[in-house]
Design a protein around this motif. Structure first.
Motif, PDB file in Angstrom:
ATOM      1  N   CYS A  49     -11.316   1.742  27.725  1.00  0.00           N
ATOM      2  CA  CYS A  49     -11.434   2.817  26.734  1.00  0.00           C
ATOM      3  C   CYS A  49     -10.057   3.317  26.302  1.00  0.00           C
ATOM      4  CB  CYS A  49     -12.253   3.974  27.298  1.00  0.00           C
ATOM      5  SG  CYS A  49     -14.004   3.615  27.556  1.00  0.00           S
ATOM      6  N   ARG A  50      -9.140   3.420  27.250  1.00  0.00           N
ATOM      7  CA  ARG A  50      -7.796   3.893  26.905  1.00  0.00           C
ATOM      8  C   ARG A  50      -7.030   2.862  26.072  1.00  0.00           C
ATOM      9  NH1 ARG A  50      -8.420   6.326  32.122  1.00  0.00           N
ATOM     10  NH2 ARG A  50      -7.644   4.463  33.203  1.00  0.00           N
ATOM     11  N   GLU A 360     -14.438   7.944  27.299  1.00  0.00           N
ATOM     12  CA  GLU A 360     -13.364   7.709  28.273  1.00  0.00           C
ATOM     13  C   GLU A 360     -13.323   8.816  29.321  1.00  0.00           C
ATOM     14  OE1 GLU A 360      -9.597   8.212  30.194  1.00  0.00           O
ATOM     15  OE2 GLU A 360     -10.319   9.546  28.617  1.00  0.00           O
TER      16      GLU A 360
END
Length: 466
Positions: A49-50, A360
């Motif tokens: 997600c990052r 996230e």
């Protein structure tokens, strides 16, 4: 008279009961019977997600929009390539290639839908029910073209990185929303034609579709569940929204363009009131919910053109019925065949749960809780990790067999898949029986693209550049 009144009462009671069930249906019901995920298989999700979030950052050394809990946690020097809208020539969303030495992965991450970019809508709306066959099933036409273009552009880069790192790094495709569909179909293409990247095997290819769009038919969604992983936060509307997706996003586009017209020009009050009357997403969701509720489940499963969210599902659950606020998130996982996120949830969080920043945050929180629980265990686990991997393989095999049992069109068991693979490919897109059932790469590209005099690729529906 009494008979008429009785029928009216029965009808009113039935409709009231239906309204109650639909309004009290919550996202956690979709995965209530699924087992919990383990920390080892979920640990990569927050990191992915990052990486996807990092696509929006022009300079990771000086980030402008870091995540809340600890920033990106990425090494800016490992970003091999960053591609913007201008460089993609409106053929795909922006993306980055990140060489993750810590996890031994080569990650190609694609950003999600940008409401301000017309090119993203062109990709999303380029599809009709049953328009595109591929690999013995149906896929989203616009997303497939975008995936082919992107993979054609970056195949040499991915191949070089894979070879330079000893052919031991996994090739990971990741995306959010619109980008998730592009990433999933890229993974399918590479699995079917790994020689384009130097002979990458199926086991070395992974895909993480975050807040996934429905991009492939059910038989393909189950077939590639060992490669593709979908991550869904609670009530997210997109994985639950069946085709035609274009109607929903067209309404968003009309509302967005109407707002721009109002802000930039002076128009009469009557025109403003007309623009305010346009359909919007909150108005459309209950209508689609009502329509899909009355479609029998068996009819949905028998329709080979119906698209689904791909692969194995990871459902992050943080809210329950009749409970105020959020509770510590838990992650459930499975490869469902029936009830594969078929019900739209009438929730005020249906759109906010689609945001990558919230996914996230909750994914990291859920992972921290899972790892904290694992650390409190003082005895050795009764189920070793290798047995857990065998369980995943068995679960995939069971899902394929379940799809065959339910007579899902074009579905095959694991034993039937290899010998019949070449027969199930769609020859109209260049599937070659002489190449062990793999996609004929050059023929497939030639079907969807033209070349100008300079040798550059352009979509066939577009006017060729001079």
């Amino acid at each position: 008279m009494s008979l008429t009144c009785g029928l009216e009462c029965v009808a009113c009671f039935g409709f009231t009961r239906w309204i109650y069930k639909r309004c009290t249906y919550i996202g956690s019901n979709d995965s209530i019977t699924w087992p919990l995920s383990t920390p080892s298989e979920f640990t990569i999700i927050p990191h992915i997600c990052r990486v996807i979030l990092a696509v929006n950052e022009p300079d990771l050394h000086n980030p402008k929009f870091p995540p809340f809990n600890g920033g990106y946690r990425l090494n800016p020097d490992w970003v091999i390539k960053r591609v913007t809208y201008e460089q993609t020539q409106n053929q795909s969303p922006p993306y980055i290639i990140y060489l993750d030495h810590n996890n031994e992965q080569i990650i190609l991450a694609v950003r999600g839908l940008n409401l301000a970019k017309e090119s993203d809508y062109k990709v999303l709306l380029d599809n009709k029910l049953g328009m595109q066959m591929f690999d013995g099933g149906f896929v989203h036409h616009g997303l497939l073209k975008s995936a082919i273009w992107l993979l054609k552009e970056e195949s040499e880069t991915l191949k070089r990185l894979w070879v330079e790192n000893g052919k031991r790094y996994q090739i990971v495709f990741a995306g959010h929303s619109l980008g998730s569909g592009v990433a999933a179909l890229m993974a399918v293409l590479v699995v079917n034609h790994g020689d384009a990247l130097g002979g990458v095997s199926r086991s070395m290819v992974k895909c993480y579709a975050v807040a996934p769009a429905r991009c492939m038919s059910l038989n393909l969604a189950v077939k590639y569940a060992d490669v593709i992983n979908s991550v869904i936060l609670q009530d997210d509307f997109l994985p639950r929204t069946a085709t035609p997706l274009e109607d929903i996003f067209r309404s968003i586009l009309c509302k967005f363009l109407g707002l721009i017209v109002i802000l930039r020009s002076e128009i009469s009050l009557s025109l403003i009131s007309g623009l305010n009357g346009l359909d919007s997403l909150p108005c459309l969701l209950p209508l689609y919910c009502l329509r899909d509720t009355f479609i029998p489940e068996g009819r949905k499963l028998r329709d080979p053109r119906r698209l689904y969210a791909p692969g194995r599902m990871y459902h992050i659950v943080e809210r329950k019925f009749c409970r105020c606020g959020r509770f510590p998130p838990e992650v459930r996982t499975a490869i469902p065949v029936e009830e594969r996120f078929e019900h739209i949830v009438l929730s005020c969080n249906a759109t906010s749960d689609h945001g990558i920043i919230w996914i996230e945050k909750e994914a990291q929180k859920a992972l921290d809780m899972m790892q904290g629980d694992a650390e409190t265990v003082t005895t050795a686990p009764t189920v070793p990790r290798f047995e857990r991997m065998q369980t995943q393989e068995k679960e995939h095999k069971d899902a394929l067999e379940r799809a065959v049992t339910l007579n899902i069109p074009h579905s095959e068991t694991l034993e039937e898949e290899l010998p019949k693979d070449s027969e199930t490919k769609n020859e109209s897109l260049g599937m070659s029986k002489s190449n062990e059932g793999r996609t004929n790469w050059d023929h497939l590209v030639a079907k969807l693209f033209n070349r100008n005099k300079s040798g550059n690729l352009y979509l066939k529906k577009d006017i060729d550049a001079p």
